[in-house]
Design a protein around this motif. Structure first.
Motif, PDB file in Angstrom:
ATOM      1  N   ARG A 151       0.839  -1.196   0.000  1.00 47.17           N
ATOM      2  CA  ARG A 151       0.000   0.000   0.000  1.00 47.17           C
ATOM      3  C   ARG A 151       0.877   1.250   0.000  1.00 47.17           C
ATOM      4  NH1 ARG A 151      -2.407   0.440   5.031  1.00 47.17           N
ATOM      5  NH2 ARG A 151      -2.892  -1.782   4.863  1.00 47.17           N
ATOM      6  N   GLU A 152       1.897   1.249   0.853  1.00 49.23           N
ATOM      7  CA  GLU A 152       2.739   2.443   0.952  1.00 49.23           C
ATOM      8  C   GLU A 152       3.571   2.670  -0.291  1.00 49.23           C
ATOM      9  OE1 GLU A 152       4.767   2.203   4.694  1.00 49.23           O
ATOM     10  OE2 GLU A 152       2.857   2.437   5.749  1.00 49.23           O
ATOM     11  N   LEU A 153       4.025   1.565  -0.892  1.00 53.65           N
ATOM     12  CA  LEU A 153       4.801   1.707  -2.128  1.00 53.65           C
ATOM     13  C   LEU A 153       3.935   2.245  -3.249  1.00 53.65           C
ATOM     14  CD1 LEU A 153       7.196  -1.343  -2.437  1.00 53.65           C
ATOM     15  CD2 LEU A 153       7.780   1.046  -2.348  1.00 53.65           C
ATOM     16  N   THR A 154       2.684   1.783  -3.303  1.00 54.92           N
ATOM     17  CA  THR A 154       1.775   2.282  -4.339  1.00 54.92           C
ATOM     18  C   THR A 154       1.585   3.782  -4.195  1.00 54.92           C
ATOM     19  OG1 THR A 154       0.635   0.173  -4.126  1.00 54.92           O
ATOM     20  CG2 THR A 154      -0.451   1.843  -5.440  1.00 54.92           C
ATOM     21  N   GLN A 155       1.503   4.232  -2.936  1.00 51.40           N
ATOM     22  CA  GLN A 155       1.352   5.670  -2.709  1.00 51.40           C
ATOM     23  C   GLN A 155       2.613   6.420  -3.107  1.00 51.40           C
ATOM     24  OE1 GLN A 155       0.261   6.082   1.359  1.00 51.40           O
ATOM     25  NE2 GLN A 155      -1.881   5.507   0.996  1.00 51.40           N
ATOM     26  N   LYS A 156       3.758   5.817  -2.839  1.00 53.54           N
ATOM     27  CA  LYS A 156       5.014   6.515  -3.092  1.00 53.54           C
ATOM     28  C   LYS A 156       5.372   6.588  -4.554  1.00 53.54           C
ATOM     29  CE  LYS A 156       7.611   6.940   0.933  1.00 53.54           C
ATOM     30  NZ  LYS A 156       8.382   6.186   1.873  1.00 53.54           N
ATOM     31  N   LEU A 157       4.893   5.626  -5.342  1.00 53.33           N
ATOM     32  CA  LEU A 157       5.264   5.599  -6.747  1.00 53.33           C
ATOM     33  C   LEU A 157       4.130   6.188  -7.576  1.00 53.33           C
ATOM     34  CD1 LEU A 157       6.821   2.060  -6.911  1.00 53.33           C
ATOM     35  CD2 LEU A 157       8.048   4.170  -7.242  1.00 53.33           C
ATOM     36  N   PRO A 158       4.296   7.400  -8.038  1.00 58.82           N
ATOM     37  CA  PRO A 158       3.246   7.944  -8.899  1.00 58.82           C
ATOM     38  C   PRO A 158       3.307   7.226 -10.251  1.00 58.82           C
ATOM     39  CG  PRO A 158       5.066   9.482  -8.691  1.00 58.82           C
ATOM     40  CD  PRO A 158       5.415   8.315  -7.847  1.00 58.82           C
ATOM     41  N   GLY A 159       2.152   6.938 -10.778  1.00 57.50           N
ATOM     42  CA  GLY A 159       2.133   6.233 -12.049  1.00 57.50           C
ATOM     43  C   GLY A 159       2.012   4.738 -11.897  1.00 57.50           C
ATOM     44  N   SER A 160       1.871   4.269 -10.635  1.00 61.14           N
ATOM     45  CA  SER A 160       1.640   2.838 -10.442  1.00 61.14           C
ATOM     46  C   SER A 160       0.263   2.675  -9.832  1.00 61.14           C
ATOM     47  CB  SER A 160       2.691   2.263  -9.504  1.00 61.14           C
ATOM     48  OG  SER A 160       2.489   2.755  -8.210  1.00 61.14           O
ATOM     49  N   SER A 161      -0.446   1.661 -10.320  1.00 64.07           N
ATOM     50  CA  SER A 161      -1.779   1.462  -9.756  1.00 64.07           C
ATOM     51  C   SER A 161      -1.759   0.384  -8.687  1.00 64.07           C
ATOM     52  CB  SER A 161      -2.771   1.107 -10.856  1.00 64.07           C
ATOM     53  OG  SER A 161      -2.336  -0.035 -11.546  1.00 64.07           O
ATOM     54  N   TRP A 162      -0.765  -0.442  -8.695  1.00 57.85           N
ATOM     55  CA  TRP A 162      -0.626  -1.449  -7.645  1.00 57.85           C
ATOM     56  C   TRP A 162       0.824  -1.906  -7.597  1.00 57.85           C
ATOM     57  CZ3 TRP A 162       0.570  -6.780  -7.599  1.00 57.85           C
ATOM     58  CH2 TRP A 162       0.298  -7.401  -6.386  1.00 57.85           C
ATOM     59  N   VAL A 163       1.327  -2.108  -6.374  1.00 51.40           N
ATOM     60  CA  VAL A 163       2.677  -2.631  -6.201  1.00 51.40           C
ATOM     61  C   VAL A 163       2.587  -3.795  -5.232  1.00 51.40           C
ATOM     62  CG1 VAL A 163       5.022  -2.150  -5.457  1.00 51.40           C
ATOM     63  CG2 VAL A 163       3.720  -0.359  -6.550  1.00 51.40           C
ATOM     64  N   GLY A 164       3.030  -4.945  -5.673  1.00 49.69           N
ATOM     65  CA  GLY A 164       2.985  -6.131  -4.823  1.00 49.69           C
ATOM     66  C   GLY A 164       4.377  -6.469  -4.338  1.00 49.69           C
ATOM     67  N   VAL A 165       4.474  -6.852  -3.075  1.00 49.12           N
ATOM     68  CA  VAL A 165       5.761  -7.233  -2.505  1.00 49.12           C
ATOM     69  C   VAL A 165       5.640  -8.653  -2.002  1.00 49.12           C
ATOM     70  CG1 VAL A 165       7.479  -6.722  -0.754  1.00 49.12           C
ATOM     71  CG2 VAL A 165       6.188  -4.862  -1.771  1.00 49.12           C
ATOM     72  N   SER A 166       6.506  -9.511  -2.495  1.00 53.36           N
ATOM     73  CA  SER A 166       6.477 -10.894  -1.986  1.00 53.36           C
ATOM     74  C   SER A 166       7.887 -11.318  -1.620  1.00 53.36           C
ATOM     75  CB  SER A 166       5.876 -11.826  -3.033  1.00 53.36           C
ATOM     76  OG  SER A 166       6.575 -11.705  -4.239  1.00 53.36           O
ATOM     77  N   VAL A 167       7.984 -12.022  -0.512  1.00 54.70           N
ATOM     78  CA  VAL A 167       9.270 -12.466   0.006  1.00 54.70           C
ATOM     79  C   VAL A 167       9.384 -13.962  -0.232  1.00 54.70           C
ATOM     80  CG1 VAL A 167      10.748 -12.573   2.029  1.00 54.70           C
ATOM     81  CG2 VAL A 167       9.120 -10.697   1.786  1.00 54.70           C
ATOM     82  N   HIS A 168      10.430 -14.356  -0.959  1.00 53.74           N
ATOM     83  CA  HIS A 168      10.714 -15.780  -1.135  1.00 53.74           C
ATOM     84  C   HIS A 168      12.077 -16.026  -0.533  1.00 53.74           C
ATOM     85  CE1 HIS A 168       7.310 -16.139  -3.799  1.00 53.74           C
ATOM     86  NE2 HIS A 168       7.744 -15.094  -4.447  1.00 53.74           N
ATOM     87  N   GLY A 169      12.105 -16.432   0.698  1.00 53.97           N
ATOM     88  CA  GLY A 169      13.386 -16.689   1.359  1.00 53.97           C
ATOM     89  C   GLY A 169      14.174 -15.409   1.481  1.00 53.97           C
ATOM     90  N   THR A 170      15.313 -15.361   0.765  1.00 51.86           N
ATOM     91  CA  THR A 170      16.155 -14.176   0.854  1.00 51.86           C
ATOM     92  C   THR A 170      15.933 -13.251  -0.323  1.00 51.86           C
ATOM     93  OG1 THR A 170      17.937 -15.271  -0.304  1.00 51.86           O
ATOM     94  CG2 THR A 170      17.943 -15.441   2.077  1.00 51.86           C
TER      95      THR A 170
END
Lengths: 394, 97
Positions: A151-170
């Motif tokens: 949510r915060e990344l989407t707010q910080k990046l103008p021009g993005s409608s959604w930003v997903g963050v996923s962690v796979h191990g390292t």
């Protein structure tokens, strides 16, 4: 007998017992319900046997009672391994450190991957992610929750409608979905719409600006149709005049159509000549001999040898000599006139745009001279007469 | 065991058809090929070497002869022997019947 795994876990001892009455010692053990196994007789007064480590300390009274002596041969099982490990402290510390380091390494962020960005650069995404606490060598457990991060990344990046963050191990994957921004209309300077030519207005539609003329108004070339100045003298505003103005325009056409028409056609007679091409020199190899016809056209076709996209200076050229025939057709005056008019109509449409329409046509003058029909035709065309005139401030 | 009680027991086993080892505390042997021998109801080890094992049993002795004999496990009433068994001999003191 207990299972071997449990025995190994608790530890076992292999001992030899020496004495005059070894058998009575064994009997005593059995009577005390001390578990022993693999009892081997080595000699008359000597027996080797295995015993659980837990029972080892219960042996002493029995040994005394039966006046036997014992000697420990072998220690087996986990407690002894543990003892050995404790003795080799540094080694144990090493093993422990290995696991600790492995754990620490695996709880660091090593790699950040940005996916799906086209307009946004990876650097800007990574920069925004760094502000949110996603950067290499960050602790994985110090990251915020994934939905919060996204949510915060989407707010910080103008021009993005959604930003997903996923962690796979390292490894952290940042999936960016860019917003599609509607195209900006080109910026225009304020302008009038004026007449392209003399005309009678048939239709006026002002999208922006003030219409000055009405339907059926006669306008001169260059007169204002839609004004880009709004308001009165004291209070005015300049706008970009936009709109469609259609009007009736007269076009005079001079048409000339020949009454005889010439056609070119092939008779089917043909001859082929083959040439070997070396650089700029062509050597004729085949197709010698006189031509049996005098009017002809030649079609040449050149094939160069190529090797992997490189053209070699060696090739083959074929020349097709085809007999030609000219035929003349006489056309009647009426046909010639119709043809001329048809061509003129098409020309009008092409010149004045597709949305123009021929309202009426009139032949003003017609004459026949030197095998040609000359005509003067007046077309009344309904067409777009709007033209832009930029407003310039003085 | 007195004479009368023994007779009584014999009679019961005959009438009820009960295995005799339960009533008389007689040893029960389970021999698997010539490799393993399982003896229940023994009364202790008298002699043990790699060639011979002598066990005390009720009213007698049990002699087991062979090669490379090993007592795999021993409990107050049970012995489990492994090795190459060639001979099992029973030395009774008296008539058990």
């Amino acid at each position: 007998m207990k299972s071997r795994v449990i025995a190994n876990l608790l530890g076992t001892v292999s001992i030899t017992v020496r004495g005059k009455s070894v058998t009575s010692f064994i009997n005593a053990l059995a009577a005390e319900r001390i578990v022993i196994w693999n009892v081997r007789a080595i000699s008359e007064d000597r027996v080797q046997l295995n015993i659980m480590l837990g029972d080892f300390y219960r042996l002493r009274p029995i040994l005394k009672k039966t006046s036997c002596r014992m000697h420990v041969e072998k220690r087996m099982g986990f407690p002894f391994v543990l003892k050995r490990i404790i003795r080799r402290k540094l080694f144990a510390v090493g093993i422990f450190l290995f696991f600790v380091i492995l754990y620490i390494m695996s709880s660091l962020v090593w790699d950040i991957e940005v996916k799906g960005n086209v307009k946004l650069t990876t650097e800007t995404v990574l920069k925004a992610a760094k502000e949110e606490g996603i950067y290499p060598f960050q602790w994985v457990f110090r990251l915020k929750e994934q939905d919060k991060l996204s949510r915060e990344l989407t707010q910080k990046l103008p021009g993005s409608s959604w930003v997903g963050v996923s962690v796979h191990g390292t490894r952290i994957t940042i999936q960016v979905v860019e917003a599609t921004i509607p195209e900006q209309p080109p910026l225009l300077s304020p302008r009038h719409i004026i007449a392209k030519s003399d005309a009678v207005v048939t239709q006026i539609f002002a999208e922006q600006g003030r219409p000055v003329v009405q339907k059926n108004t006669r306008v001169k070339k260059g007169s204002i149709l839609i004004s880009g100045i709004l308001g009165d003298e004291g209070n005015q505003k300049l706008v970009v005049a936009k709109g469609v103005v259609k009007g009736l325009v007269w076009h005079e056409y001079l048409i000339e159509v020949p009454t005889t028409q010439k056609y070119k056609s092939y008779t089917g007679e043909q001859k082929e000549r083959g040439y070997l091409v070396l650089g700029n020199i062509a050597i004729q190899l085949t197709g010698y001999g006189k031509l049996s016809f005098d009017k002809y056209e030649t079609v040449t076709n050149r094939d160069s040898l190529t090797w992997r996209n490189i053209k070699l200076p060696v090739g083959w050229m074929t020349e097709k000599v085809m007999e030609m025939q000219m035929t003349e057709d006489k056309v009647t005056d009426a046909e010639a006139r119709a043809k001329g008019l048809e061509q003129a109509r098409k020309d009008v449409i092409i010149k004045n745009g597709k949305d123009s329409r021929i309202v009426s046509e009139k032949i003003l003058h017609e004459k026949k001279d030197n095998g040609k029909v000359y005509m003067k035709v007046l077309f009344e065309v309904e067409e777009n007469i709007s033209e832009e005139l930029p407003l310039v401030h003085n | 065991m007195s004479r009368i009680s023994r007779k009584l027991r014999k009679w019961t086993t005959d009438v009820l058809d009960v295995p005799q080892d339960i009533v008389f505390d007689l040893p029960r042997l389970t021999l698997i090929g010539n490799r393993q021998l399982y003896i229940e109801n023994h009364r202790g080890v008298i002699h043990f070497s790699s060639e011979q094992l002598i066990l005390a049993v009720t009213e007698g002795k049990l002699l087991v002869a062979g090669k490379e004999l090993i007592i795999r496990a021993i409990l107050p009433e049970e012995v489990f022997i492994e090795g190459i068994i060639s001979d099992i001999q029973y030395e009774g003191k008296g008539n058990i019947g």
